[in-house]
Design a protein around this motif. Structure first.
Motif, PDB file in Angstrom:
ATOM      1  N   GLU A  14      18.730  19.077  28.876  1.00  0.00           N
ATOM      2  CA  GLU A  14      19.502  19.141  27.630  1.00  0.00           C
ATOM      3  C   GLU A  14      20.573  18.062  27.709  1.00  0.00           C
ATOM      4  O   GLU A  14      21.312  17.977  28.689  1.00  0.00           O
ATOM      5  CB  GLU A  14      20.149  20.511  27.461  1.00  0.00           C
ATOM      6  N   GLU A  37      23.456  16.303  25.136  1.00  0.00           N
ATOM      7  CA  GLU A  37      24.134  16.218  23.842  1.00  0.00           C
ATOM      8  C   GLU A  37      23.374  17.003  22.773  1.00  0.00           C
ATOM      9  O   GLU A  37      23.082  16.500  21.688  1.00  0.00           O
ATOM     10  CB  GLU A  37      24.318  14.750  23.430  1.00  0.00           C
ATOM     11  N   GLU A  38      23.030  18.250  23.121  1.00  0.00           N
ATOM     12  CA  GLU A  38      22.355  19.192  22.223  1.00  0.00           C
ATOM     13  C   GLU A  38      20.931  18.767  21.855  1.00  0.00           C
ATOM     14  O   GLU A  38      20.338  19.297  20.921  1.00  0.00           O
ATOM     15  CB  GLU A  38      23.185  19.417  20.942  1.00  0.00           C
ATOM     16  N   GLU A  39      20.396  17.800  22.580  1.00  0.00           N
ATOM     17  CA  GLU A  39      19.006  17.405  22.408  1.00  0.00           C
ATOM     18  C   GLU A  39      18.255  17.646  23.721  1.00  0.00           C
ATOM     19  O   GLU A  39      18.858  17.752  24.793  1.00  0.00           O
ATOM     20  CB  GLU A  39      18.904  15.924  22.018  1.00  0.00           C
ATOM     21  N   VAL A  58      15.603  16.035  26.294  1.00  0.00           N
ATOM     22  CA  VAL A  58      15.013  14.755  26.698  1.00  0.00           C
ATOM     23  C   VAL A  58      14.232  14.967  27.990  1.00  0.00           C
ATOM     24  O   VAL A  58      14.498  15.900  28.756  1.00  0.00           O
ATOM     25  CB  VAL A  58      16.091  13.666  26.904  1.00  0.00           C
ATOM     26  N   GLN A  79      10.151  20.398  23.660  1.00  0.00           N
ATOM     27  CA  GLN A  79      10.738  20.402  22.323  1.00  0.00           C
ATOM     28  C   GLN A  79      11.994  21.270  22.324  1.00  0.00           C
ATOM     29  O   GLN A  79      12.101  22.242  23.070  1.00  0.00           O
ATOM     30  CB  GLN A  79       9.741  20.938  21.285  1.00  0.00           C
ATOM     31  N   LYS A  80      12.907  20.958  21.449  1.00  0.00           N
ATOM     32  CA  LYS A  80      14.141  21.733  21.338  1.00  0.00           C
ATOM     33  C   LYS A  80      13.847  23.097  20.716  1.00  0.00           C
ATOM     34  O   LYS A  80      13.090  23.213  19.755  1.00  0.00           O
ATOM     35  CB  LYS A  80      15.144  20.971  20.477  1.00  0.00           C
TER      36      LYS A  80
END
Length: 328
Positions: free
Chosen positions: A11, A13-15, A17, A51-52
């Motif tokens: 995670e 910055e709220e994404e 990767v 995926q988020k």
């Protein structure tokens, strides 16, 4: 142990990767057995894992990969020995326990299946979780009456994906001759037929969910997608027929009345490949190594860890065919 390569999901910055990193053994989850991974495979669930808010990975950072094959490097469990070739699929792999997208994996001994005679480490991941799920689905249907001697009308949904493509090949190999494959795009027609389908059908040819019972078209359905597709098919299953269900790519919800079940005796058979008891797994893998072994004809791509993102994107966009294995 020196550092080794693994895909790590984070995670940031709220994404969410992910990419290949150098990691150490201390970053692997706890377990009795350390394995040098030979191959892993890329499944629909692995796509969801990066995926988020997909609900697959429970904590970050995490090494994804819900299956692998490889060779035991170190074991604290006397059931296994150094140099032994093994398979691991399911359980918490790649979710809350570091998984197979790595050059090494450490797992509880209770998750491990010895590689059966007749399969190589590579062939084990040509099957992988998708093939294991396909085999479980076929077993469930046969336990509920499906038999090639009766010449039943079969339908396989998601027929060119991981589970569906393996299912088509196994069904064809073991003697089923009326296999319809549900396809979504024209180029999938020839692919499905090359895998063993005797005919194909598009979603708009299935009709709409208008009546609680429709004309029976299929004796058995091996469904891999769920959602509206499964909903439309339930009223079209013949008397005493069955549908196995193992996926949700078309949605989590199904719509049905009780009539197919109480007037036709239709059976819905849930298929879970994650938590199958370890004592039942060996028999399925033995079938896949012998009578159900279709690895020589399976539509397969082989990629490196660095090439995984491209395959993940293809699965996400519905552009992926067959099986993709990772050489670790």
């Amino acid at each position: 142990m020196d550092l080794f390569k693994a895909i790590v999901v984070k995670e940031q910055e709220e994404e969410v990767v992910f990419g290949v990193e150098q990691v150490g053994e201390e970053q692997l989850s706890e377990g009795d057995v350390l394995v040098k991974v030979a191959y892993s495979s890329i499944n629909y669930k692995d796509m969801l894992a990066v995926q988020k808010n997909a609900g697959v990975i429970r904590n970050y950072p995490m090494i994804p990969g819900i299956d692998f094959s490889g060779t035991v490097v170190h074991t604290r469990d006397e059931r296994f020995h150094e140099g032994q070739e093994v398979i691991v699929t399911g359980f918490e792999m790649g979710m809350s326990h570091t998984g197979g997208f790595s050059e090494y994996a450490r797992v509880p001994a209770e998750w491990i299946v010895p590689l059966p005679n007749g399969l190589s480490l590579k062939e084990a991941m040509v099957f992988g979780t998708a093939g294991f799920t396909a085999a479980l689905s076929i077993q469930a249907l046969e336990q509920n009456g499906m038999n090639p001697d009766n010449n039943p009308q079969l339908l396989v949904t998601g027929s060119t994906g991981g589970v569906g493509s393996v299912a088509l090949q196994i069904l064809s190999k073991i003697g089923y001759t009326n296999i319809t494959a549900l396809v979504r795009k024209e180029h999938q027609v020839e692919v499905a037929k090359s895998l063993g389908a005797t005919q194909t059908i598009f979603p708009d040819e299935l009709g709409e969910l208008k009546r609680p019972l429709n004309k029976p078209k299929f004796d058995y359905v091996l469904d891999t997608v769920g959602g509206d597709v499964a909903s439309v098919l339930i009223p079209q299953i013949s008397y005493d027929g069955s549908m196995s269900m193992c996926g949700n790519a078309a949605g989590l919800q199904i719509s049905a009345t009780v009539l197919p079940f109480i007037l036709r005796g239709v059976n819905l058979l849930g298929v879970d490949s994650v938590n199958v008891p370890i004592e039942k797994r060996g028999a399925i893998w033995d079938k896949m190594a012998t009578d159900w072994n279709i690895t020589q004809t399976t539509l397969t791509d082989e990629v490196s860890l660095e090439e995984v993102p491209e395959t993940i994107e293809a699965i996400k966009n519905g552009q992926h065919l067959g099986r993709t294995i990772i050489k670790c």
